[in-house]
Design a protein around this motif. Structure first.
Motif, PDB file in Angstrom:
ATOM      1  N   LEU A 185     -25.608  50.880   1.706  1.00  0.00           N
ATOM      2  CA  LEU A 185     -25.547  52.023   2.615  1.00  0.00           C
ATOM      3  C   LEU A 185     -24.356  52.875   2.191  1.00  0.00           C
ATOM      4  O   LEU A 185     -23.247  52.370   2.016  1.00  0.00           O
ATOM      5  N   SER A 186     -24.603  54.170   1.997  1.00  0.00           N
ATOM      6  CA  SER A 186     -23.527  55.079   1.609  1.00  0.00           C
ATOM      7  C   SER A 186     -23.169  55.998   2.770  1.00  0.00           C
ATOM      8  O   SER A 186     -24.014  56.321   3.620  1.00  0.00           O
ATOM      9  N   ASN A 250     -26.949  39.830   1.986  1.00  0.00           N
ATOM     10  CA  ASN A 250     -26.406  40.943   2.778  1.00  0.00           C
ATOM     11  C   ASN A 250     -25.809  40.427   4.082  1.00  0.00           C
ATOM     12  O   ASN A 250     -24.730  40.856   4.507  1.00  0.00           O
ATOM     13  N   LYS A 251     -26.521  39.510   4.716  1.00  0.00           N
ATOM     14  CA  LYS A 251     -26.045  38.961   5.991  1.00  0.00           C
ATOM     15  C   LYS A 251     -24.758  38.168   5.791  1.00  0.00           C
ATOM     16  O   LYS A 251     -23.768  38.382   6.511  1.00  0.00           O
ATOM     17  N   LEU A 252     -24.753  37.275   4.809  1.00  0.00           N
ATOM     18  CA  LEU A 252     -23.571  36.452   4.570  1.00  0.00           C
ATOM     19  C   LEU A 252     -22.380  37.295   4.128  1.00  0.00           C
ATOM     20  O   LEU A 252     -21.255  37.119   4.611  1.00  0.00           O
ATOM     21  N   GLY A 253     -22.622  38.210   3.204  1.00  0.00           N
ATOM     22  CA  GLY A 253     -21.541  39.069   2.735  1.00  0.00           C
ATOM     23  C   GLY A 253     -21.042  40.005   3.812  1.00  0.00           C
ATOM     24  O   GLY A 253     -19.829  40.205   3.970  1.00  0.00           O
ATOM     25  N   GLY A 259     -17.908  43.621   0.068  1.00  0.00           N
ATOM     26  CA  GLY A 259     -18.699  44.693  -0.522  1.00  0.00           C
ATOM     27  C   GLY A 259     -18.469  46.068   0.049  1.00  0.00           C
ATOM     28  O   GLY A 259     -19.353  46.929  -0.041  1.00  0.00           O
ATOM     29  N   ILE A 260     -17.289  46.346   0.602  1.00  0.00           N
ATOM     30  CA  ILE A 260     -16.961  47.681   1.101  1.00  0.00           C
ATOM     31  C   ILE A 260     -16.142  48.403   0.037  1.00  0.00           C
ATOM     32  O   ILE A 260     -15.104  47.913  -0.407  1.00  0.00           O
ATOM     33  N   LEU A 261     -16.606  49.561  -0.381  1.00  0.00           N
ATOM     34  CA  LEU A 261     -15.951  50.312  -1.453  1.00  0.00           C
ATOM     35  C   LEU A 261     -15.691  51.743  -0.999  1.00  0.00           C
ATOM     36  O   LEU A 261     -16.584  52.422  -0.514  1.00  0.00           O
ATOM     37  N   ASP A 262     -14.458  52.191  -1.160  1.00  0.00           N
ATOM     38  CA  ASP A 262     -14.048  53.559  -0.823  1.00  0.00           C
ATOM     39  C   ASP A 262     -13.533  54.194  -2.101  1.00  0.00           C
ATOM     40  O   ASP A 262     -12.460  53.842  -2.586  1.00  0.00           O
ATOM     41  N   PRO A 280     -22.801  44.548   0.629  1.00  0.00           N
ATOM     42  CA  PRO A 280     -22.307  43.173   0.808  1.00  0.00           C
ATOM     43  C   PRO A 280     -23.011  42.146  -0.062  1.00  0.00           C
ATOM     44  O   PRO A 280     -22.369  41.370  -0.776  1.00  0.00           O
ATOM     45  N   GLY A 281     -24.339  42.124  -0.031  1.00  0.00           N
ATOM     46  CA  GLY A 281     -25.069  41.160  -0.840  1.00  0.00           C
ATOM     47  C   GLY A 281     -24.939  41.444  -2.321  1.00  0.00           C
ATOM     48  O   GLY A 281     -24.838  40.525  -3.142  1.00  0.00           O
TER      49      GLY A 281
END
Length: 416
Positions: A185-186, A250-253, A259-262, A280-281
């Protein structure tokens, strides 16, 4: 005078841009509009889409389930390549070609005169869509209203939608530009446009695929991923299909703030753009695959593959999926995955993805050779000859330098 069209196929997501495009196209071209949505894991965003499309003037809506093909033919090959664009895991980038290809197939079946998309003239997606259209329907006209229409801001689009009674899930205060699929998601726009502003990842409702590292649990989560020839096939010992596997990671991460990138990235069209990405996944899967390759690939293959990954990422980011070069590079990557089989255990903790263990029947790691203890496999005396040969060019230069200094008082230019 505007060219006239009888039938236009619209790349339709139900978001702001494409929601206003159906009535806008009918107003300006008097044409039939057929909407096409590619399901690549948007989830609830597809709810009520057919009713909305028909109510706003489309003659029909195709919703094409592309999830499995998306994972098997786009996500996994890109992951196997280790391709990242400036750390970005290419979530929007490789979703566009598969959607565009299906849109072309429907446009040709329906006998359409043109294909329309709602991509802005400042973005990358216009290139990704149109290169795919050129690859499969080189003579098809493309309508890209953002390049010339009067609705040249998201605020004006919202006003147009409100005037034409088009239902929207956003308003002028919450209209981040978002793209969601099975992989990511972006978030772009609003306060994110100023890099001086901290991303509001702790603000309720901003993140959708997980939580921020600060809000993640105080105890780690362990996850084990099994790979067969570079393809992930099981999580924590449970075999699952590729789509379910991505959803599980995705759920676990997401639960652990991973997995959050800025980043401020370099767009294809020349400008820099700030975005916040949730993958995340994907972040977990990339880390696991890389760890497994560390013990299953030889040095030369591993290093060359790292060089190739940069170009592979550029091709994906720039919309050049359907090119001979990408196909050839994928063939090379696939050949490197023959021995990438095994299990990787990771520890997920407050946004961190920490290796815990890795095993493979094809492991090139030998504890007997690498040990600091006594061994009978490695003759340390061999290293003297190796260093003499490896350092011979340096030794020859130094000897010549000394000889020149004795003759002329000046040697080779310094290498310091």
């Amino acid at each position: 005078m505007e060219k006239k069209y009888n039938k236009v196929v619209l790349a339709y997501s139900g978001g702001l841009d494409t929601s206003v495009l159906i009535p806008w196209l009918k107003e300006h071209y008097g044409c039939e509009v057929i909407a096409v949505s590619g399901n690549v894991g948007q989830g609830t965003e597809l709810d009520g889409l057919e009713e909305k499309a028909l109510k706003t003037g489309a003659s029909k809506l195709y919703i094409e389930d592309l999830n499995k093909e998306f994972v098997d033919d786009f996500i996994i090959p890109t992951m196997q390549a280790g391709a990242t664009y400036e750390q970005y895991l290419l979530g929007t980038s490789f979703a566009r070609p598969i959607i565009a290809k299906r849109i072309v197939e429907i446009a040709l079946k329906e006998g359409a005169d043109a294909i329309c998309h709602g991509c802005t003239g400042k973005g990358n997606d216009q290139v990704r869509f149109e290169l795919a259209i050129k690859a499969f329907a080189p003579h098809m006209d493309v309508i890209a209203p953002w390049r010339f229409w009067e609705l040249n801001s998201r605020e004006k689009e919202i006003e147009y939608a409100e005037k034409h009674n088009i239902p929207l899930k956003i308003n002028k205060e919450t209209n981040y530009s978002k793209d969601k699929n099975l992989w990511h998601l972006s978030h772009e726009g609003l306060d994110l446009e100023d890099p001086a502003n901290e991303a509001p990842i702790n603000k309720p409702g901003f993140l959708e695929l997980g939580v921020s590292p600060e809000q993640a649990p105080d105890v780690p989560t362990y996850v084990t991923i099994h790979f067969e020839k570079g393809v992930p096939t099981a999580v924590n010992g449970e075999e699952m299909d590729s789509v379910t596997l991505i959803q599980t990671l995705n759920k676990l991460g997401g639960e652990n703030g991973c997995g959050i990138l800025d980043i401020v990235e370099n767009r294809l069209v020349g400008m820099k753009s700030r975005g916040v990405y949730e993958t995340p996944g994907g972040a977990v899967l990339y880390a696991a695959h890389q760890k497994l390759e560390e013990i299953t690939l030889d040095k030369e293959t591993q290093h060359y593959k790292q060089q190739l990954a940069l170009k592979f990422a550029d091709l994906v980011y720039n919309g050049q999926w359907y090119t001979p070069l990408r196909k050839a590079m994928s063939a090379f990557v696939t050949s490197t995955q023959e021995t990438v089989t095994g299990d990787v255990k990771l520890k997920l903790y407050k946004g961190n993805i920490i290796p815990a263990s890795v095993t493979s029947p094809y492991s090139l790691y030998s504890e007997d050779i690498a040990t600091f203890g006594e061994d009978h496999s490695y003759n340390q005396a061999d290293s003297a000859g190796f260093i003499n040969l490896f350092g011979l060019p340096l030794k020859v230069r130094a000897m010549n330098d000394l000889a020149l200094q004795e003759k002329t008082g000046a040697g080779f230019p310094s290498v310091e």
